[in-house]
Design an enzyme around this catalytic site. Structure first.
Site, PDB file in Angstrom:
ATOM      1  N   TYR A 146       6.101  -8.536  -6.889  1.00 50.44           N
ATOM      2  CA  TYR A 146       5.341  -9.689  -7.373  1.00 50.44           C
ATOM      3  C   TYR A 146       5.678 -10.049  -8.812  1.00 50.44           C
ATOM      4  CZ  TYR A 146       2.446  -9.071  -3.177  1.00 50.44           C
ATOM      5  OH  TYR A 146       2.011  -8.956  -1.883  1.00 50.44           O
ATOM      6  N   LYS A 195       8.273   3.220   1.641  1.00 50.10           N
ATOM      7  CA  LYS A 195       9.239   2.925   2.700  1.00 50.10           C
ATOM      8  C   LYS A 195      10.538   3.624   2.296  1.00 50.10           C
ATOM      9  CE  LYS A 195      10.562   0.780   6.480  1.00 50.10           C
ATOM     10  NZ  LYS A 195      10.067   1.161   7.825  1.00 50.10           N
ATOM     11  N   ASP A 227       4.806   1.321   7.453  1.00 53.30           N
ATOM     12  CA  ASP A 227       4.570   0.795   8.807  1.00 53.30           C
ATOM     13  C   ASP A 227       3.679   1.737   9.607  1.00 53.30           C
ATOM     14  OD1 ASP A 227       6.722   2.556   8.608  1.00 53.30           O
ATOM     15  OD2 ASP A 227       8.041   1.461   9.970  1.00 53.30           O
ATOM     16  N   ASP A 251      -1.310  -4.652  -1.379  1.00 50.15           N
ATOM     17  CA  ASP A 251      -1.890  -5.972  -1.093  1.00 50.15           C
ATOM     18  C   ASP A 251      -2.171  -6.084   0.401  1.00 50.15           C
ATOM     19  OD1 ASP A 251      -2.693  -8.610  -1.349  1.00 50.15           O
ATOM     20  OD2 ASP A 251      -0.660  -9.422  -1.430  1.00 50.15           O
ATOM     21  N   ASP A 255      -6.048  -5.454   2.625  1.00 49.55           N
ATOM     22  CA  ASP A 255      -6.677  -6.447   3.513  1.00 49.55           C
ATOM     23  C   ASP A 255      -6.964  -5.830   4.880  1.00 49.55           C
ATOM     24  OD1 ASP A 255      -6.492  -8.442   1.562  1.00 49.55           O
ATOM     25  OD2 ASP A 255      -5.843  -9.958   3.005  1.00 49.55           O
TER      26      ASP A 255
HETATM   27  C1  IPM Z   1      -5.083 -10.027  -4.008  1.00 44.40           C
HETATM   28  C2  IPM Z   1      -4.558 -11.403  -3.760  1.00 44.40           C
HETATM   29  C3  IPM Z   1      -3.536 -11.749  -4.851  1.00 44.40           C
HETATM   30  C4  IPM Z   1      -2.437 -10.703  -4.776  1.00 44.40           C
HETATM   31  C5  IPM Z   1      -2.955 -13.151  -4.762  1.00 44.40           C
HETATM   32  C6  IPM Z   1      -4.048 -14.201  -4.820  1.00 44.40           C
HETATM   33  C7  IPM Z   1      -1.918 -13.401  -5.814  1.00 44.40           C
HETATM   34  O1  IPM Z   1      -4.004 -11.485  -2.495  1.00 44.40           O
HETATM   35  O2  IPM Z   1      -5.663  -9.787  -5.079  1.00 44.40           O
HETATM   36  O3  IPM Z   1      -4.920  -9.189  -3.141  1.00 44.40           O
HETATM   37  O4  IPM Z   1      -1.582 -10.791  -3.922  1.00 44.40           O
HETATM   38  O5  IPM Z   1      -2.461  -9.776  -5.558  1.00 44.40           O
HETATM   39 MG    MG Z   2      -4.311  -9.784  -1.306  1.00 38.72          MG
END
Ligand code: IPM
Ligand code: MG
Length: 361
Positions: A146, A195, A227, A251, A255
């Site tokens: 990133y 990985k 994975d 990231d 989620d």
């Molecule tokens: C998070 C979000 C951010 C990231 C985005 C909005 C840039 O997805 O905080 O997880 O990827 O870090």
């Molecule tokens: Mg995120």
């Protein structure tokens, strides 16, 4: 104690959920004899609307002058919002990435806990979640893909995009140390996710993590390929204590971990640097589809405020009081729509904040 708190309400549901978190902080401050000094900061779309950019130098300086920053969420609907007609470096998300970098917030803590009262909202089978789970995702936040160089160029008539993934040993070492420190206060297990069967950056990650592990003989270390980890999170989430991983893997996995708890609206997060300073935000996004309706779940933001009191101000008692008040409200059967189930009492954002503030003692 005087708490100097920067507040980034942000976009979408951000302003609604942060307002409730401030209500709860104020109540805790009143009970425990603290004063709060809030400084409102603009970031993301809210900053674009006023300044034309998602984060100004002045805002960065103002954030640095605070002890901690509490944030809601940033960003809008990418299809309809004019913010997404700007070039990528001027869009809301660029503000978030920049503030993380400017404040050196390299350690992102994302706890994923299955609340007993919310078991019904968990999409996994009962035999998998029996006994609950409680893991901490430690995501490296200022390096890797990133923040690497990127470009899109035409090469021999073919459009080609580059994103580079770099980690140096110091970046890996400092996040690994944080991960092991946290594991020492938990169940003393670190799963380092990489990985390493493909990537050089992962092979260096593994090597440095092993070096750090040598200083923590009480902590059990295991390595897991990303994975496989994605699969294990739904197959057997109970096995995890601390998941230590790089930026992009963290990231994605955070989620996934939040989804298996049943509601992303429940999950707090803290982004820390080498000092006591931190940025605290719910793990969820700005949910533009429900913004302004008064139905968003403020609990993740309220729990992020509790993390702020604990990590940036060392106010453990106050943090625990907030966490207990949240547990109490759930026990009493109050639910926002995202975690609603039969026989419970549905409430809106503001009422949820009132209830949690009311249960504080
Ligand atoms: C998070 C979000 C951010 C990231 C985005 C909005 C840039 O997805 O905080 O997880 O990827 O870090
Ligand atoms: Mg995120």
């Amino acid at each position: 104690m005087n708490l100097k708190i920067g507040v980034i309400k942000g976009d979408g549901i951000g302003p609604e959920i942060v307002t409730e978190a401030m209500k709860v902080i104020d109540k805790a401050a009143q009970i425990y004899g603290h004063t709060c000094e809030y400084m409102q900061l603009l970031m993301g779309g809210a900053s674009i609307d006023v300044h034309g950019v998602p984060l100004t130098d002045e805002t960065v300086a103002a954030a640095k002058s605070c002890d901690a920053v509490l944030m809601g969420s940033i960003g809008g609907d990418a299809k309809t919002s004019p913010w997404y007609r700007l070039e990528p470096s001027k869009r809301p998300e660029a503000g978030l990435l920049r503030i993380r970098k400017e404040l050196n917030l390299f350690a992102n803590l994302r706890p994923a806990v299955l609340y007993d009262e919310l078991k019904g909202a968990c999409p996994l089978k009962e035999e998998i979640t029996e006994g609950g789970f409680d893991m901490m995702i430690m995501r490296e936040l200022t390096g890797g893909l990133y923040f690497g160089e990127r470009k899109t160029v035409e090469e021999n008539g073919v459009m080609t995009a580059y994103d580079s993934l770099t980690y140096n040993e110091n970046e890996i070492r400092r996040i690994a140390k944080r991960g092991f420190d946290i594991a020492m206060k938990r169940r003393k297990k670190v799963t380092s996710v990489d990985k390493a069967n493909v990537l050089d950056s992962s092979r260096l990650w593994r090597k440095v993590v092993e070096e750090v592990a040598a200083d923590y003989p009480a902590v059990a270390l295991e390595h897991m390929l990303v994975d496989n980890c994605a699969m294990q999170l739904v197959k057997d989430p109970k096995q995890f204590d601390v998941i230590l991983t790089e930026n992009m893997f963290g990231d994605i996995l955070s989620d996934e971990a939040s989804m298996v708890t049943g509601s992303i609206g429940m999950l707090a997060s803290a982004s820390l640097n080498e000092t006591k300073f931190g940025l605290y935000e719910p793990s969820g996004g700005s949910a533009p589809d429900i913004a302004g309706k008064g139905i968003a779940n403020p609990i993740a933001t309220i729990l992020s405020a509790a993390m702020m009191l604990r990590f940036s101000f060392d106010l453990d008692r106050e943090a625990e009081a907030i966490e207990s008040a949240v547990a109490k409200v759930l026990e009493e059967g109050y639910r926002t729509i995202d975690i609603m189930s039969e026989g419970k009492t549905q409430v809106g954002t503001e009422k949820m904040g009132d209830l949690i503030a009311g249960y504080l003692k």
